[in-house]
Each structure stands twice: as structure tokens, then as C-alpha cells.
Design a protein around this motif. Sequence first.
Motif, PDB file in Angstrom:
ATOM      1  N   LEU A 192       0.821  -1.225   0.000  1.00 16.00           N
ATOM      2  CA  LEU A 192       0.000   0.000   0.000  1.00 16.00           C
ATOM      3  C   LEU A 192       0.851   1.268   0.000  1.00 16.00           C
ATOM      4  CD1 LEU A 192      -2.827  -0.904   2.559  1.00 16.00           C
ATOM      5  CD2 LEU A 192      -3.061  -0.632   0.094  1.00 16.00           C
ATOM      6  N   SER A 193       1.989   1.199   0.725  1.00 14.81           N
ATOM      7  CA  SER A 193       2.820   2.410   0.826  1.00 14.81           C
ATOM      8  C   SER A 193       4.103   2.296   0.012  1.00 14.81           C
ATOM      9  CB  SER A 193       3.158   2.678   2.288  1.00 14.81           C
ATOM     10  OG  SER A 193       3.795   1.546   2.841  1.00 14.81           O
ATOM     11  N   GLY A 194       4.136   1.262  -0.867  1.00 13.52           N
ATOM     12  CA  GLY A 194       5.289   1.154  -1.766  1.00 13.52           C
ATOM     13  C   GLY A 194       6.534   0.606  -1.106  1.00 13.52           C
ATOM     14  N   LEU A 195       6.408  -0.074   0.053  1.00 19.80           N
ATOM     15  CA  LEU A 195       7.582  -0.684   0.671  1.00 19.80           C
ATOM     16  C   LEU A 195       7.930  -1.957  -0.096  1.00 19.80           C
ATOM     17  CD1 LEU A 195       6.582  -0.353   4.431  1.00 19.80           C
ATOM     18  CD2 LEU A 195       8.525   0.772   3.332  1.00 19.80           C
ATOM     19  N   ASN A 212     -10.517  -8.371   7.367  1.00 18.79           N
ATOM     20  CA  ASN A 212     -10.220  -8.076   8.768  1.00 18.79           C
ATOM     21  C   ASN A 212      -9.855  -6.623   9.061  1.00 18.79           C
ATOM     22  OD1 ASN A 212     -10.285 -10.894   9.876  1.00 18.79           O
ATOM     23  ND2 ASN A 212      -8.779 -11.152   8.237  1.00 18.79           N
ATOM     24  N   CYS A 213      -9.268  -5.928   8.079  1.00 15.21           N
ATOM     25  CA  CYS A 213      -8.639  -4.631   8.386  1.00 15.21           C
ATOM     26  C   CYS A 213      -9.361  -3.456   7.759  1.00 15.21           C
ATOM     27  CB  CYS A 213      -7.193  -4.611   7.907  1.00 15.21           C
ATOM     28  SG  CYS A 213      -6.290  -6.134   8.274  1.00 15.21           S
ATOM     29  N   ALA A 214      -9.926  -3.663   6.567  1.00 13.08           N
ATOM     30  CA  ALA A 214     -10.423  -2.556   5.753  1.00 13.08           C
ATOM     31  C   ALA A 214     -11.533  -1.776   6.439  1.00 13.08           C
ATOM     32  CB  ALA A 214     -10.907  -3.070   4.410  1.00 13.08           C
ATOM     33  N   SER A 215     -12.294  -2.432   7.345  1.00 10.23           N
ATOM     34  CA  SER A 215     -13.407  -1.723   7.983  1.00 10.23           C
ATOM     35  C   SER A 215     -12.911  -0.509   8.760  1.00 10.23           C
ATOM     36  CB  SER A 215     -14.174  -2.660   8.901  1.00 10.23           C
ATOM     37  OG  SER A 215     -13.286  -3.251   9.812  1.00 10.23           O
ATOM     38  N   CYS A 216     -11.736  -0.589   9.322  1.00  5.28           N
ATOM     39  CA  CYS A 216     -11.189   0.579  10.029  1.00  5.28           C
ATOM     40  C   CYS A 216     -10.154   1.330   9.197  1.00  5.28           C
ATOM     41  CB  CYS A 216     -10.535   0.156  11.345  1.00  5.28           C
ATOM     42  SG  CYS A 216     -11.728  -0.425  12.568  1.00  5.28           S
ATOM     43  N   HIS A 217      -9.206   0.588   8.592  1.00 10.68           N
ATOM     44  CA  HIS A 217      -8.092   1.239   7.902  1.00 10.68           C
ATOM     45  C   HIS A 217      -8.421   1.627   6.465  1.00 10.68           C
ATOM     46  CE1 HIS A 217      -5.103   0.744  11.099  1.00 10.68           C
ATOM     47  NE2 HIS A 217      -5.578  -0.481  11.296  1.00 10.68           N
ATOM     48  N   GLY A 218      -9.599   1.230   5.986  1.00  7.96           N
ATOM     49  CA  GLY A 218     -10.010   1.595   4.635  1.00  7.96           C
ATOM     50  C   GLY A 218      -9.492   0.639   3.596  1.00  7.96           C
ATOM     51  N   ASP A 219     -10.238   0.541   2.460  1.00  5.19           N
ATOM     52  CA  ASP A 219      -9.874  -0.382   1.390  1.00  5.19           C
ATOM     53  C   ASP A 219      -8.454  -0.133   0.885  1.00  5.19           C
ATOM     54  OD1 ASP A 219     -12.310  -1.515   1.547  1.00  5.19           O
ATOM     55  OD2 ASP A 219     -13.203  -0.304  -0.076  1.00  5.19           O
ATOM     56  N   GLN A 220      -8.135   1.148   0.700  1.00  7.79           N
ATOM     57  CA  GLN A 220      -6.818   1.502   0.175  1.00  7.79           C
ATOM     58  C   GLN A 220      -5.844   1.893   1.290  1.00  7.79           C
ATOM     59  OE1 GLN A 220      -6.053   1.001  -3.053  1.00  7.79           O
ATOM     60  NE2 GLN A 220      -8.125   0.146  -3.072  1.00  7.79           N
ATOM     61  N   GLY A 221      -6.217   1.597   2.544  1.00  2.89           N
ATOM     62  CA  GLY A 221      -5.338   1.908   3.675  1.00  2.89           C
ATOM     63  C   GLY A 221      -5.295   3.387   3.989  1.00  2.89           C
ATOM     64  N   PRO A 230      -4.792   4.488  11.933  1.00  2.00           N
ATOM     65  CA  PRO A 230      -3.731   5.128  11.140  1.00  2.00           C
ATOM     66  C   PRO A 230      -3.853   4.838   9.644  1.00  2.00           C
ATOM     67  CG  PRO A 230      -2.802   3.962  13.014  1.00  2.00           C
ATOM     68  CD  PRO A 230      -4.252   3.579  12.940  1.00  2.00           C
ATOM     69  N   ARG A 231      -3.453   5.844   8.856  1.00  2.00           N
ATOM     70  CA  ARG A 231      -3.342   5.656   7.419  1.00  2.00           C
ATOM     71  C   ARG A 231      -2.167   4.717   7.174  1.00  2.00           C
ATOM     72  NH1 ARG A 231      -2.907  10.042   2.813  1.00  2.00           N
ATOM     73  NH2 ARG A 231      -1.517  11.151   4.219  1.00  2.00           N
ATOM     74  N   LEU A 232      -2.388   3.686   6.349  1.00  2.00           N
ATOM     75  CA  LEU A 232      -1.316   2.721   6.093  1.00  2.00           C
ATOM     76  C   LEU A 232      -0.634   2.961   4.759  1.00  2.00           C
ATOM     77  CD1 LEU A 232      -3.177  -0.486   7.337  1.00  2.00           C
ATOM     78  CD2 LEU A 232      -1.609   0.981   8.611  1.00  2.00           C
ATOM     79  N   SER A 233      -1.202   3.900   3.963  1.00  2.00           N
ATOM     80  CA  SER A 233      -0.674   4.082   2.607  1.00  2.00           C
ATOM     81  C   SER A 233       0.381   5.178   2.545  1.00  2.00           C
ATOM     82  CB  SER A 233      -1.826   4.424   1.653  1.00  2.00           C
ATOM     83  OG  SER A 233      -2.451   5.612   2.091  1.00  2.00           O
ATOM     84  N   ILE A 246       5.238  -4.840  11.958  1.00  2.00           N
ATOM     85  CA  ILE A 246       3.849  -4.753  11.474  1.00  2.00           C
ATOM     86  C   ILE A 246       3.097  -6.024  11.870  1.00  2.00           C
ATOM     87  CG2 ILE A 246       2.384  -4.610   9.418  1.00  2.00           C
ATOM     88  CD1 ILE A 246       4.623  -2.948   8.096  1.00  2.00           C
ATOM     89  N   ALA A 247       3.742  -7.169  11.698  1.00  2.00           N
ATOM     90  CA  ALA A 247       3.101  -8.443  12.068  1.00  2.00           C
ATOM     91  C   ALA A 247       2.778  -8.469  13.555  1.00  2.00           C
ATOM     92  CB  ALA A 247       4.038  -9.595  11.707  1.00  2.00           C
ATOM     93  N   SER A 248       3.731  -7.995  14.345  1.00  2.74           N
ATOM     94  CA  SER A 248       3.522  -7.979  15.790  1.00  2.74           C
ATOM     95  C   SER A 248       2.360  -7.065  16.155  1.00  2.74           C
ATOM     96  CB  SER A 248       4.815  -7.525  16.469  1.00  2.74           C
ATOM     97  OG  SER A 248       4.549  -6.911  17.683  1.00  2.74           O
ATOM     98  N   GLN A 249       2.232  -5.964  15.431  1.00  2.00           N
ATOM     99  CA  GLN A 249       1.138  -5.021  15.697  1.00  2.00           C
ATOM    100  C   GLN A 249      -0.214  -5.644  15.340  1.00  2.00           C
ATOM    101  OE1 GLN A 249       1.696  -2.373  17.336  1.00  2.00           O
ATOM    102  NE2 GLN A 249      -0.308  -1.401  17.218  1.00  2.00           N
TER     103      GLN A 249
END
Lengths: 284, 485
Positions: A192-195, A212-221, A230-233, A246-249
Motif C-alpha cells: 500500500l505504501s510502496g515498501l 479483517n482490516c479494511a473496515s477501520c483502515h479503509g480499502d486503500q489503507g 492510522p493511514r497505512l498508505s 507490522i506483524a507484531s502489531q
Amino acid sequence: MPTKAEKDKYSGTEIRDHEWDGIRELNTPLPKWWVYVFAATIIWSIGYFAFFPFLPGQGVGFFGKNQRIALSEDIAAAQAAQARFVDGIAAASYEEIQADAELFNFSITGGRAAFADNCAPCHGGGGAGRPGFPVLADDDWLWGGTVEEIAYSINHGIRNESPDSRFSEMPAFEGVLGDEEVDDIVAFVDSLSGLPHDADAAVRGATGYADNCASCHGDQGLGLRELGAPRLSDQIWLYSSNSEEIASQILRPKHGVMPAWQGRVNETTVKMLTLYVHSLGGGE
Amino acid sequence: MSDVVTVEDATSATKLRKDPLYADRVRVYPKLVKGTFRRLKWIALVMLLGIYYGAAWIRWDRGPDAPDQAFLIDIVGRRAYFLWIEIWPQELYFLMGLLIVAALALFLVTSLAGRVWCGYACPQTVWTDLFMWVERKIEGDRAARIRLDKGPLTAGKAARKVAKHVAWLVIAVLTGGAWIMYFNDAPTVVPAFFTGEAGWKVYLFVALFTATTYTLAGWAREQVCTYMCPWPRFQAAMFDEDTLIVTYEKWRGEPRAFHKKGQSWEGRGDCVDCNQCVAVCPVGIDIRDGQQLECISCALCIDACNDVMAKVGRPGNLITYDTERRQHDSAQGTTRPYRLVRPRTAIYSLLLASVACLVGWGLITRSSLDINILHDRSPLFVKLSDGSIRNGYTLKVLNKRREDRMLEFSVAGIDPEQLQILGPDATGVEDFTLHAAPDTVTTYQVYIALPDGTFDPSGEEFSIEVRDVDGNELAASKTVFRGPE
């Protein structure tokens, strides 16, 4: 005891009777005036102590004052001198303060001092932030960067006991998602953020993310400010952009807590803090 | 003028000091003398005191918003005014340049003509001379003063002493008062001083300078030159054999002896041992002992001796301004001209000229526009959402003109991805045009963002430039852009 003091043959000065390793000392006493001045300072200190007490419970001196009273008088005088600005800030809206150069400058200066006292221990000087404690000088906001949003965050804090506190908690996915699923979601988040990431894993992770995640972080992060998600993109990471982190989070999320400052600092200080934080370079 | 030479009962103060260390002061009672150098000193005294008391009253029109005093150091307003020059605190180096020029001029003059500064122009000398003049008017000349001090305390003595000290204090107050005029508007502060409205600082400084003038010129006198002042201690470093000094022509004066009228001058020197040179000396030395640290080269002994030489009919200038080399030659019966140009004087002149040119050039090309840039240090840099790095700078624009100016902002050396300027009231600056308020410093906040990896993270150098929209004046300053390493 020598009956007559021994004299140094060069200077004619009396020699004192002690000796260390052959080294002896001339008797050159302090000048009289110096001793008198020293004695005078001791006498002065006694008088000062009586006239201007400083011990707790010592009461007031002969002039009806002590150092505590003097200090509170000085503070009152300073507050009286600032009253014009403080009252002005208390009465004005944020827009009005921003439009008034004098009030605005006072707010920024006062906000800087209050920030250093109360906020810098976590957020760093100048809002530089540190891992787990958001940078306040950048253009990314978890809960919003307008003056109203910043003021709310300061007043009520985040994830504390206060009923008006901003609150959200990311669920722990440990036991819910398998290791491989988590790794795939991490790869998708990286994408999403080009890493750098494994493209196949990211494709696989897209579904898991959407479920699991998109409901809060959004489809495009893009994140969701209402929930402080937090914005993930973008390139800003509260904890770390490291894949393990990130996995631990995802598995065992950490949640930052900020106390509510309403009641700890007065309303004027909150206003000054708000304007100061807003001016750090990321205000919206 | 009578041709009788009186012999003074005078011994130099240095000889009277039994123990050279921590000895009590031997009071000096300089006698009044008349002659060329005394006249020169009176002229110098009147001129220098005239400048000191008068220069603050000179007016200089600088427009409606600026003080109209020609020489003014405005501490509160943080400006120094010297005629057409206006100096900001940031430009204190001009003052330093001026002091260096003054020091080099002092070196040059000293290497040419000895302690001219000490003898004629130093405030200590000028005020001591003035105080001695007052003393002489009230207590009489040398002999009368010695008698008065030795005599019992009578009403007459008390009256004279009180009158003298009152007169000294009046001069001292005027001196302190004049000093204040250079730090305040003179026509305002002088009436305010007398009506009690001048403020405690003015009274404090007047009191301070009154006390120092009264003490140094009235009581300390030659002790300031001998013990307190560092200049006599190292001025000898500017001296050489070709420096003019006040010197006694020993080869002609010795052996000295009392001379009766009509006696032959065969087999003896011209010095009649009248001690007049000692009696007139304000520092209490005997110039016949040779060159001494205490001698301030006031040349009053020359006047005193010439007077005596004329009376006894011998050639003048037994005590004279001359160089050591020429004196040495004269003793051998030869003569040679003064050597003005020597490596020492040439070097001092060259240094003086170059520093003076440098200061003058600096003043002529002095810019009325300047900028200071402070790179924000906390945080040193900020990472933005798109991954670019932003640095913050505080830009201070110094507008030394008394008018509003519009300035064009630009950067050179980097190509900013984002550039944002916030004005003093936190509003954004449009079109990169800055507004500089008259005669003050205006502060702007500048944010510059660059894509990560496009610059040297340990500090990419670039410069910020500000250009006058109407004129050609440009102010530029270098700074750095930093990022995560």
C-alpha cells in the motif's frame, strides 16, 4: 611551644610551626578588612533571616513579609501584566486569535513554554515525536489536525479513563489469523505504501486485509480518523515500517495512551497549546 | 622678568620613596609654568573639553522618525548614530574597526613622537590639568599650597579647602552630565535632569561619573598614570632610538652646579640645579634621571628650563624634545636629521591605512538589507506522508531603511518540492513576496521539502536569497538541508 616565633630569613615573615615533608608555611593571615567584611556578612545574614524569613512556619518578618509572600506577589504582578493577553485569549475564538497578531504571538510563546513543560516528555521538543509517540510537526494526523480536533485531543486525551476520551482499540489477531495469513496481510500492507514486498503474498493478503482490516483502515489503507485508525498508505509509521513489527502489531497491538489535560491545565493554556501545535508545520 | 633664578626646594617624588613597594604616596605640588608647551596644553584642553561638552548639541536631520542628534547611542532603541551613519547592534564590528584604527593611530603617533596622547589628549591629563587650575586659583601656587597643607587648620584653610572641593564637584557633575547627553536626547534630558524627571538611570550614571571624575582628577591624579593605566606599561614597545622623547641633554648639563651671576661657565654644565623642572612636574619626577615610566611627556619641564636658561643667558632647550639617537650624536658633537620613515612607522602607517580603508569601504558599501537564517533544530527534519523530508527555517529580514519594502524570496542550490512561507501573523505568504517593516527585523517561518534521497542527508548546502523588488539590493545567506542518515 616555641617562645618566640621563627622568622623567614628572606621576607622576615613569621613561620608557622607545622611541617610536611620539609615544606613549611609562612604565617600570612587574611587582611583585616577581609575578616571584617566576612564577619559583617554573617551579621547581615542574621538580620536578613529575622527581617525576611524563608523557613516554612517561620511566619512573617518585622516588615510583615517573608520570601513566600514576596514570591506570590511577584507571580501576581506577572499575571497582572499578562492579564490583557490571557483574558483576550480566553474570550476570543481560534479564528479571532489567529487574526490578531499580538494575541497570536502570545499564544505561540505561551504554548511553546506549556508544551515544553507538559507535552515534550512524550512528543519531543518541537513535536519531533519518537517511536510510539506521534510526530506533531508532520502532515499526518491520527485524530485530525484542525484546531478543533487538536483542542479535543488535548482536552480529553486518548484511551484514558475520562468519559469523553478519544477511544479505539484494534483487536488482537493472535489465534484468529494463522501465521501465513498474517505474513500475507503484512505483504499487502507493505504494498500500500510502496515498501519492498513479495508481490504474490500481497495478492494473497488482499482478501485477508479486506475481511479483517479494511473496515477501520479503509480499502486503500487511507485510515479512519473517527476511530484514530492510522493511514497505512503513507510513509509515516507510528511504530515501525519493519515487517516483523507490522506483524507484531497485527497479532498483539500496542495502544498509545494520552492523559486528558482538561482540568490539569486551564482553558487558556489549552488554547495556546492548540495554536502552538497547529503552528508546528502540519496544521490543517 | 627678573634675571634672578630662584632655587626650588624640590625633590622628586620617586627619590622620596624610601621603600619602592607599597610606599605611601608622596603628594605632588606642581608649580605653574608659562611657555610654548603650557600654551599648547591649554589650547588642547579648551578644544577637547569643548568637543566633549558641546558635540552632543549638534543636530543632524534624519527625517521625522529618527532622532536628530548628530552623536547619539540609543541603548533602548538599539541604534548608534554618528552623523550620517546609523549602526545596528549586529554591526558592532564598525565600532570595533574604529577602535582598531584609533589604537593603530596611537601606535603610530607614539612611535614618532612618544607619549603625545598621555601628555596632551588623555582625559586623565586634561581633567587633572583643569582640576589643578582650579586648585591654583583657590589655594595659590606650589609654595602656598605646601604651606597651607602643612599649616594648622584655620577658618581660612577650611574655607579654601571647601571651596576647592565644591568647585571640583561642580566640574565633575558637569562631566557626568555631559556623558549622559550622548545616550539621551540632549535638549530633552538636560531640562529633565534639573526638574527631577530624568529617571533613575540618568541620575545613577551622572553620580557614577561625578564620583570617578572627582576621585581620579582630584585625588588620584598621577597615580592613575603610574599604577592604574596599562598604556604606560606597554607603550615602550612602540619606542625606538628615533622616537621623540622629553629628554635632558646630559652631555651639556653636567656637571650641574649652582651658578652665581658673573661666574665663569668653564668646566661645568649648563644645569644650574635650580630644580624648576622637578617643581613643575605633574607626576613628581626628576627628568634629569633619564627616561622614566612615570613621565607623561607633558613637556612642562622644557618650558620651566627654557625660562631659566634665558635668565642665566645660556642656550635654551637643555631639556628638549629629541630622539635618543640624535642626543647620542650631539654628545659626540655631530648631528643628523630626524628619521621619520622607519620600518616601524612604515608598518604602523600601512596597517592604519588598510584598516581605515577597510572600515571606510564597509561603511560606504553598507547594505540596508540583511537576512539571518536559523535552521530549526527541534525537530531537525520531519518526514511527511509522501516520504519527502521537510526542514524548517526561521528567516529574519533586517530592513535598515525607514520605509516599507517588498522583497522577493528565492532559494539557490536546491529545487524544493514544496516551499511554504509563514508571515509574522502565521498567514501564508503568497507569490514569495515578503514584506519588511521599516527600520526593524521581520521574522518569517520557511518550510522546504525535498524528496528523500535527492540530497546529502548530513547537510546539503544551499542559500536563501532576498531581493529588493524595486532596487537591486540582494541579501543572501547560506544554510543546510538535513535528513535521516
